[in-house]
Design an enzyme around this catalytic site. Structure first.
Site, short mmCIF file in Angstrom:
data_model
loop_
_atom_site.label_atom_id
_atom_site.label_comp_id
_atom_site.label_asym_id
_atom_site.label_seq_id
_atom_site.Cartn_x
_atom_site.Cartn_y
_atom_site.Cartn_z
N THR A 130 -10.77 -4.04 7.28
CA THR A 130 -9.40 -4.52 7.11
C THR A 130 -9.37 -6.03 6.93
O THR A 130 -8.65 -6.55 6.08
CB THR A 130 -8.55 -4.14 8.34
N THR A 131 -10.16 -6.74 7.73
CA THR A 131 -10.22 -8.20 7.62
C THR A 131 -10.77 -8.63 6.27
O THR A 131 -10.45 -9.71 5.79
CB THR A 131 -11.09 -8.77 8.77
N TYR B 30 -1.34 7.21 7.57
CA TYR B 30 -0.19 7.71 6.81
C TYR B 30 0.01 9.21 6.96
O TYR B 30 1.10 9.66 7.29
CB TYR B 30 -0.30 7.34 5.32
N TYR C 151 -13.18 4.11 14.02
CA TYR C 151 -12.28 2.96 14.18
C TYR C 151 -10.90 3.47 14.57
O TYR C 151 -10.21 4.10 13.76
CB TYR C 151 -12.23 2.16 12.88
N ARG D 59 -2.11 0.28 13.07
CA ARG D 59 -2.17 0.31 11.60
C ARG D 59 -2.09 1.72 11.04
O ARG D 59 -1.61 1.92 9.92
CB ARG D 59 -3.46 -0.36 11.11
N LYS E 261 -14.89 1.68 17.60
CA LYS E 261 -14.18 0.41 17.68
C LYS E 261 -12.79 0.76 18.19
O LYS E 261 -11.96 1.32 17.47
CB LYS E 261 -14.10 -0.27 16.32
N ILE F 100 -16.01 -6.08 17.95
CA ILE F 100 -16.01 -6.18 16.49
C ILE F 100 -14.86 -7.12 16.18
O ILE F 100 -13.69 -6.76 16.30
CB ILE F 100 -15.87 -4.81 15.81
#
Length: 287
Positions: A45-46, A106, A132, A137, A160, A202
């Site tokens: 994402t980063t 989603y 993750y 999100r 994570k 992380i």
């Protein structure tokens, strides 16, 4: 898994035309390696993975993998099980050291569906997988009982955990096998997560604060609790500032302010507001 305690979720540098700047990405990877990162997560994402093409992600992972001497973990997860498996197959010649697979977003699968998704992904590869969990999100939280079942699958090696729920984090540590690694995905919880048996972090912040975060982790490992707590307190303002608005807007801005050019952002992300810029700039005084 020899991923260590400080995995940096790398930003993706762009040039003035918002093309991926592969040369600058390699320079950043080498900088992070020098600044105490024990492994690198690429295309997370980063790293603005939602706006990278498959070809860009492949080349980015390949360039970084061949230019650093620490493990490289590839972000491959989507909300489509088949597409996630396709992403894994598309990079199988790059010899990455692990895969980060996000909880599907989603479509909000239930716990049984989450188990089936991760099981299918794990069965498609021999590479170690990091689940993750980031419900802020994705809109769905992977529960402790589901994680316990997934931890029984040979190559599901870690999670994570970025729910922000320390009670859930502690249960994941306590109720999974000793060789299943529980990483924090929240920079501000790095030290607390270590204190309750977590493997490490992380991190977004280690793009700019890897040295100081490494010192904090070292102090913890040496049982120098006062020093670790002092460093944690010093870093707290930075941790807060780097999430004052949507990641990775603040951390890319921080790198640019520090003189390491990583460029701008692809839509739908936009440049920081003057207020965000001020907050980020002031927080860098700790470095």
């Amino acid at each position: 898994m020899n991923w260590g305690r400080l995995i940096t979720a790398m930003v993706t540098p762009f040039d003035d035309d918002l093309n991926v700047d592969y040369d600058q990405a390699v320079k950043l990877a080498k900088k992070l390696e020098h600044e105490r990162s024990s492994a690198l997560l690429v295309n997370g994402t980063t790293g603005e993975s939602p706006t990278l093409t498959q070809e860009e992600a492949y080349r980015l992972i390949a360039e970084i993998k061949k230019n650093v001497n620490i493990p490289v973990i590839a972000g491959v997860g989507t909300n489509n099980t088949k597409k996630t498996i396709d992403n894994i197959n598309n990079i199988k010649d790059l010899n990455v050291d692990g895969l980060l697979v996000i909880t599907p977003y989603y479509n909000k699968p239930n716990q049984e569906s989450l188990y089936a998704h991760f099981k299918a992904v794990a069965e498609s590869t021999d590479l170690p997988i990091i689940i993750y969990n980031v419900p802020g999100r994705t809109g769905v939280n992977i529960g402790v009982n589901t994680v316990k079942k997934l931890a029984e699958i040979k190559n599901i090696a870690a999670i994570k955990e970025a729910s922000g729920d320390m009670a859930q984090f502690i249960r994941m540590v306590n109720e999974t096998p000793d060789d299943f690694l529980v990483y924090s995905g929240e920079d501000i919880l790095t030290l607390p997560s270590l204190a309750v048996g977590g493997q490490g972090i992380i991190s977004v912040a280690s793009n700019v604060a890897g040295v100081k975060m490494g010192e904090m982790i070292d102090a913890f490992e040496r049982c120098e609790t006062e020093k670790a707590a002092k460093l944690n307190l010093e870093l707290t303002r930075l941790f807060d500032a780097l999430f004052v608005t949507t990641n990775p807007i603040p951390v890319k801005h921080a790198l640019n302010l520090l003189g390491f050019n990583v460029g701008g952002y692809r839509l739908p992300l936009t440049n920081p507001t003057p207020e965000v810029s001020r907050v980020v700039k002031e927080s860098l005084a700790v470095l």
